[in-house]
Design a protein around this motif. Structure first.
Motif, PDB file in Angstrom:
ATOM      1  N   LYS A 115       9.335 -87.379 -27.240  1.00  0.00           N
ATOM      2  CA  LYS A 115       8.799 -88.536 -27.938  1.00  0.00           C
ATOM      3  C   LYS A 115       9.934 -89.147 -28.753  1.00  0.00           C
ATOM      4  O   LYS A 115      10.696 -88.423 -29.404  1.00  0.00           O
ATOM      5  CB  LYS A 115       7.657 -88.125 -28.860  1.00  0.00           C
ATOM      6  N   ALA A 116      10.055 -90.458 -28.711  1.00  0.00           N
ATOM      7  CA  ALA A 116      11.218 -91.093 -29.325  1.00  0.00           C
ATOM      8  C   ALA A 116      10.805 -92.275 -30.192  1.00  0.00           C
ATOM      9  O   ALA A 116       9.935 -93.065 -29.823  1.00  0.00           O
ATOM     10  CB  ALA A 116      12.201 -91.562 -28.257  1.00  0.00           C
ATOM     11  N   LYS A 117      11.465 -92.383 -31.339  1.00  0.00           N
ATOM     12  CA  LYS A 117      11.372 -93.565 -32.187  1.00  0.00           C
ATOM     13  C   LYS A 117      12.793 -94.061 -32.412  1.00  0.00           C
ATOM     14  O   LYS A 117      13.628 -93.325 -32.947  1.00  0.00           O
ATOM     15  CB  LYS A 117      10.708 -93.240 -33.523  1.00  0.00           C
ATOM     16  N   ILE A 118      13.080 -95.273 -31.981  1.00  0.00           N
ATOM     17  CA  ILE A 118      14.441 -95.805 -32.024  1.00  0.00           C
ATOM     18  C   ILE A 118      14.461 -97.068 -32.874  1.00  0.00           C
ATOM     19  O   ILE A 118      13.657 -97.973 -32.672  1.00  0.00           O
ATOM     20  CB  ILE A 118      14.956 -96.099 -30.605  1.00  0.00           C
ATOM     21  N   THR A 119      15.380 -97.100 -33.836  1.00  0.00           N
ATOM     22  CA  THR A 119      15.507 -98.236 -34.746  1.00  0.00           C
ATOM     23  C   THR A 119      16.916 -98.795 -34.654  1.00  0.00           C
ATOM     24  O   THR A 119      17.896 -98.049 -34.793  1.00  0.00           O
ATOM     25  CB  THR A 119      15.210 -97.819 -36.202  1.00  0.00           C
ATOM     26  N   LEU A 120      17.019-100.100 -34.415  1.00  0.00           N
ATOM     27  CA  LEU A 120      18.295-100.801 -34.390  1.00  0.00           C
ATOM     28  C   LEU A 120      18.280-101.805 -35.530  1.00  0.00           C
ATOM     29  O   LEU A 120      17.499-102.758 -35.516  1.00  0.00           O
ATOM     30  CB  LEU A 120      18.493-101.501 -33.047  1.00  0.00           C
ATOM     31  N   ASP A 121      19.114-101.573 -36.530  1.00  0.00           N
ATOM     32  CA  ASP A 121      19.064-102.389 -37.742  1.00  0.00           C
ATOM     33  C   ASP A 121      20.482-102.657 -38.232  1.00  0.00           C
ATOM     34  O   ASP A 121      21.172-101.747 -38.681  1.00  0.00           O
ATOM     35  CB  ASP A 121      18.250-101.674 -38.823  1.00  0.00           C
ATOM     36  N   GLY A 122      20.903-103.919 -38.167  1.00  0.00           N
ATOM     37  CA  GLY A 122      22.256-104.249 -38.594  1.00  0.00           C
ATOM     38  C   GLY A 122      23.270-103.505 -37.755  1.00  0.00           C
ATOM     39  O   GLY A 122      23.220-103.529 -36.526  1.00  0.00           O
ATOM     40  N   SER A 123      24.193-102.815 -38.412  1.00  0.00           N
ATOM     41  CA  SER A 123      25.215-102.055 -37.695  1.00  0.00           C
ATOM     42  C   SER A 123      24.763-100.627 -37.389  1.00  0.00           C
ATOM     43  O   SER A 123      25.542 -99.845 -36.858  1.00  0.00           O
ATOM     44  CB  SER A 123      26.509-102.013 -38.526  1.00  0.00           C
ATOM     45  N   ARG A 124      23.509-100.289 -37.716  1.00  0.00           N
ATOM     46  CA  ARG A 124      23.051 -98.916 -37.588  1.00  0.00           C
ATOM     47  C   ARG A 124      22.023 -98.752 -36.477  1.00  0.00           C
ATOM     48  O   ARG A 124      21.235 -99.642 -36.209  1.00  0.00           O
ATOM     49  CB  ARG A 124      22.464 -98.426 -38.911  1.00  0.00           C
ATOM     50  N   GLU A 128      15.024 -90.889 -33.367  1.00  0.00           N
ATOM     51  CA  GLU A 128      14.303 -89.680 -33.748  1.00  0.00           C
ATOM     52  C   GLU A 128      13.594 -89.155 -32.505  1.00  0.00           C
ATOM     53  O   GLU A 128      12.724 -89.826 -31.960  1.00  0.00           O
ATOM     54  CB  GLU A 128      13.304 -89.971 -34.854  1.00  0.00           C
ATOM     55  N   LEU A 129      13.991 -87.963 -32.071  1.00  0.00           N
ATOM     56  CA  LEU A 129      13.418 -87.346 -30.873  1.00  0.00           C
ATOM     57  C   LEU A 129      12.631 -86.100 -31.257  1.00  0.00           C
ATOM     58  O   LEU A 129      13.098 -85.274 -32.050  1.00  0.00           O
ATOM     59  CB  LEU A 129      14.508 -86.956 -29.884  1.00  0.00           C
ATOM     60  N   VAL A 130      11.442 -85.970 -30.693  1.00  0.00           N
ATOM     61  CA  VAL A 130      10.618 -84.784 -30.906  1.00  0.00           C
ATOM     62  C   VAL A 130      10.221 -84.242 -29.543  1.00  0.00           C
ATOM     63  O   VAL A 130       9.695 -84.978 -28.699  1.00  0.00           O
ATOM     64  CB  VAL A 130       9.356 -85.101 -31.728  1.00  0.00           C
ATOM     65  N   ARG A 155      22.083 -90.690 -35.352  1.00  0.00           N
ATOM     66  CA  ARG A 155      22.375 -91.951 -36.041  1.00  0.00           C
ATOM     67  C   ARG A 155      23.754 -92.468 -35.642  1.00  0.00           C
ATOM     68  O   ARG A 155      24.651 -91.692 -35.355  1.00  0.00           O
ATOM     69  CB  ARG A 155      22.321 -91.757 -37.559  1.00  0.00           C
ATOM     70  N   ASN A 156      23.877 -93.782 -35.644  1.00  0.00           N
ATOM     71  CA  ASN A 156      25.164 -94.449 -35.420  1.00  0.00           C
ATOM     72  C   ASN A 156      25.478 -95.366 -36.588  1.00  0.00           C
ATOM     73  O   ASN A 156      24.597 -96.049 -37.115  1.00  0.00           O
ATOM     74  CB  ASN A 156      25.134 -95.309 -34.152  1.00  0.00           C
ATOM     75  N   TRP A 157      26.761 -95.401 -36.971  1.00  0.00           N
ATOM     76  CA  TRP A 157      27.284 -96.409 -37.885  1.00  0.00           C
ATOM     77  C   TRP A 157      28.334 -97.181 -37.094  1.00  0.00           C
ATOM     78  O   TRP A 157      29.469 -96.716 -36.931  1.00  0.00           O
ATOM     79  CB  TRP A 157      27.916 -95.756 -39.109  1.00  0.00           C
ATOM     80  N   GLY A 158      27.959 -98.340 -36.570  1.00  0.00           N
ATOM     81  CA  GLY A 158      28.861 -99.030 -35.675  1.00  0.00           C
ATOM     82  C   GLY A 158      29.027 -98.243 -34.396  1.00  0.00           C
ATOM     83  O   GLY A 158      28.288 -97.285 -34.114  1.00  0.00           O
ATOM     84  N   PRO A 159      30.006 -98.597 -33.579  1.00  0.00           N
ATOM     85  CA  PRO A 159      30.169 -97.927 -32.285  1.00  0.00           C
ATOM     86  C   PRO A 159      30.990 -96.645 -32.340  1.00  0.00           C
ATOM     87  O   PRO A 159      30.999 -95.886 -31.378  1.00  0.00           O
ATOM     88  CB  PRO A 159      30.897 -98.978 -31.448  1.00  0.00           C
ATOM     89  N   GLY A 160      31.679 -96.381 -33.455  1.00  0.00           N
ATOM     90  CA  GLY A 160      32.669 -95.311 -33.450  1.00  0.00           C
ATOM     91  C   GLY A 160      32.282 -94.028 -34.141  1.00  0.00           C
ATOM     92  O   GLY A 160      33.002 -93.032 -34.054  1.00  0.00           O
ATOM     93  N   ASP A 237       9.082 -98.834 -18.525  1.00  0.00           N
ATOM     94  CA  ASP A 237       8.708 -98.625 -19.918  1.00  0.00           C
ATOM     95  C   ASP A 237       9.107 -97.252 -20.454  1.00  0.00           C
ATOM     96  O   ASP A 237       9.129 -97.044 -21.666  1.00  0.00           O
ATOM     97  CB  ASP A 237       7.204 -98.845 -20.109  1.00  0.00           C
ATOM     98  N   GLY A 238       9.448 -96.309 -19.585  1.00  0.00           N
ATOM     99  CA  GLY A 238       9.844 -94.990 -20.061  1.00  0.00           C
ATOM    100  C   GLY A 238      11.327 -94.807 -20.262  1.00  0.00           C
ATOM    101  O   GLY A 238      11.777 -93.762 -20.739  1.00  0.00           O
ATOM    102  N   ASP A 239      12.121 -95.806 -19.893  1.00  0.00           N
ATOM    103  CA  ASP A 239      13.574 -95.666 -19.988  1.00  0.00           C
ATOM    104  C   ASP A 239      14.082 -95.684 -21.423  1.00  0.00           C
ATOM    105  O   ASP A 239      15.144 -95.150 -21.727  1.00  0.00           O
ATOM    106  CB  ASP A 239      14.268 -96.788 -19.209  1.00  0.00           C
ATOM    107  N   GLY A 240      13.379 -96.365 -22.309  1.00  0.00           N
ATOM    108  CA  GLY A 240      13.880 -96.568 -23.665  1.00  0.00           C
ATOM    109  C   GLY A 240      14.434 -97.979 -23.793  1.00  0.00           C
ATOM    110  O   GLY A 240      14.633 -98.684 -22.790  1.00  0.00           O
ATOM    111  N   PRO A 241      14.722 -98.416 -25.015  1.00  0.00           N
ATOM    112  CA  PRO A 241      15.133 -99.811 -25.254  1.00  0.00           C
ATOM    113  C   PRO A 241      16.594-100.078 -24.898  1.00  0.00           C
ATOM    114  O   PRO A 241      17.408-100.450 -25.743  1.00  0.00           O
ATOM    115  CB  PRO A 241      14.864 -99.995 -26.746  1.00  0.00           C
ATOM    116  N   VAL A 242      16.938 -99.887 -23.628  1.00  0.00           N
ATOM    117  CA  VAL A 242      18.316-100.068 -23.187  1.00  0.00           C
ATOM    118  C   VAL A 242      18.759-101.514 -23.383  1.00  0.00           C
ATOM    119  O   VAL A 242      19.869-101.786 -23.879  1.00  0.00           O
ATOM    120  CB  VAL A 242      18.474 -99.636 -21.718  1.00  0.00           C
ATOM    121  N   ALA A 243      17.911-102.468 -23.014  1.00  0.00           N
ATOM    122  CA  ALA A 243      18.277-103.880 -23.154  1.00  0.00           C
ATOM    123  C   ALA A 243      18.481-104.255 -24.619  1.00  0.00           C
ATOM    124  O   ALA A 243      19.423-104.977 -24.963  1.00  0.00           O
ATOM    125  CB  ALA A 243      17.200-104.766 -22.521  1.00  0.00           C
ATOM    126  N   LYS A 244      17.612-103.762 -25.498  1.00  0.00           N
ATOM    127  CA  LYS A 244      17.768-104.048 -26.931  1.00  0.00           C
ATOM    128  C   LYS A 244      19.046-103.418 -27.469  1.00  0.00           C
ATOM    129  O   LYS A 244      19.732-103.995 -28.316  1.00  0.00           O
ATOM    130  CB  LYS A 244      16.552-103.540 -27.708  1.00  0.00           C
TER     131      LYS A 244
END
Length: 266
Positions: A115-124, A128-130, A155-160, A237-244
């Motif tokens: 189960k996944a909750k994915i947040t894309l916000d600004g540079s972050r 969250e995987l369960v 978590r990511n902070w930018g790409p690096g 719909d099961g792949d995850g938000p790859v396009a986003k």
């Protein structure tokens, strides 16, 4: 040499701002040296036991910050255990793993889709995987007749820079850094730490988690090396938000730079 850097070729000494402070064999500094900085000084900071340098092709100031990983400076956590690979991949492709949920089953042999909750916000980016795993008893043994939730916070902070926290009856914290070498080659580094005050059985389990993560990098490397980037992939719909994720990642390209990529190749 004190707070200066000396060139090993002719011994010129520069300060941290890129200004020449001394030419040891010259009676007078050249005019261009006297007029100011001769080298560009990259913004740097020391964080998470690494020196971070900000690069931008047009030399603009940093547009986002990276955070401290508290466990990396906590004396109750172990010294870092580090691994490094030079791999054939684009930095965007390696990061896409964190939002590509289906691959955990077919590449990494997960028992079921987490189960996944994915947040894309600004540079972050936060994932969250369960998932369900065999229950771990207080003595560190497994109860195969029962299951319990296993949590992964990525978590990511930018790409690096990324961090992963694996949380069950024991905890493992990892930092990942991704440094491009060329358009399709990068250096991937993982650094792990675990609590010092845990039982030998839980330490063995934590060591096993680290070993398994390192082993699974080999699975990803084969995919990264051979996969092709598609501008308009067929997704379900099961792949995850790859396009986003791809739209989110575009902010880290400088479209105005002469060497800005017109098309990414994974």
């Amino acid at each position: 040499m004190g707070d200066r850097i000396a060139c090993p070729f002719h011994g010129w000494q520069l300060d941290g701002d890129g200004t020449v402070q001394e030419v040891p064999y010259a009676d007078a500094k050249p005019r261009r040296v006297q007029e100011g900085e001769c080298l560009y000084s990259y913004p740097v900071q020391e964080r998470n036991q690494m020196i971070w340098a900000w690069y931008h092709p047009r030399r603009i100031a940093p547009t986002f910050e990276i955070d401290d990983i508290p466990e990396f400076s906590d004396p109750d956590w172990t010294e870092l255990e580090t691994y490094e690979w030079e791999i054939e991949s684009h930095i965007q492709e390696t990061g896409e793993n964190a939002v590509d949920i289906a691959h955990f089953v077919y590449v990494h042999s997960a028992r079921e889709m987490p189960k996944a909750k994915i947040t894309l916000d600004g540079s972050r980016r936060v994932t969250e995987l369960v998932s369900l795993s065999p229950k771990i008893n207080n003595d560190g043994t497994f109860d195969l007749s029962q299951t319990e939730e296993s949590h992964l916070l990525s978590r990511n902070w930018g790409p690096g820079m990324s961090s992963q926290s694996f949380d069950r009856a024991f905890k493992v914290v990892m930092m990942g850094t991704m440094t491009p070498v060329t358009n399709n080659r990068l250096i991937l580094r993982f650094a792990f730490t675990t609590p010092r005050r845990i039982s030998e059985q839980f330490k063995a389990l934590a060591d096993g988690v680290v070993a398994e993560i390192v082993r699974q990098v080999g699975h990803d490397m084969v995919i990264w090396k051979h996969k092709l980037y598609r501008d308009d992939p067929i997704l379900c719909d099961g792949d995850g938000p790859v396009a986003k994720y791809r739209q989110w990642f575009r902010q880290f390209y400088d479209e105005g730079a002469e060497d800005a990529p017109v098309r990414l190749v994974g």
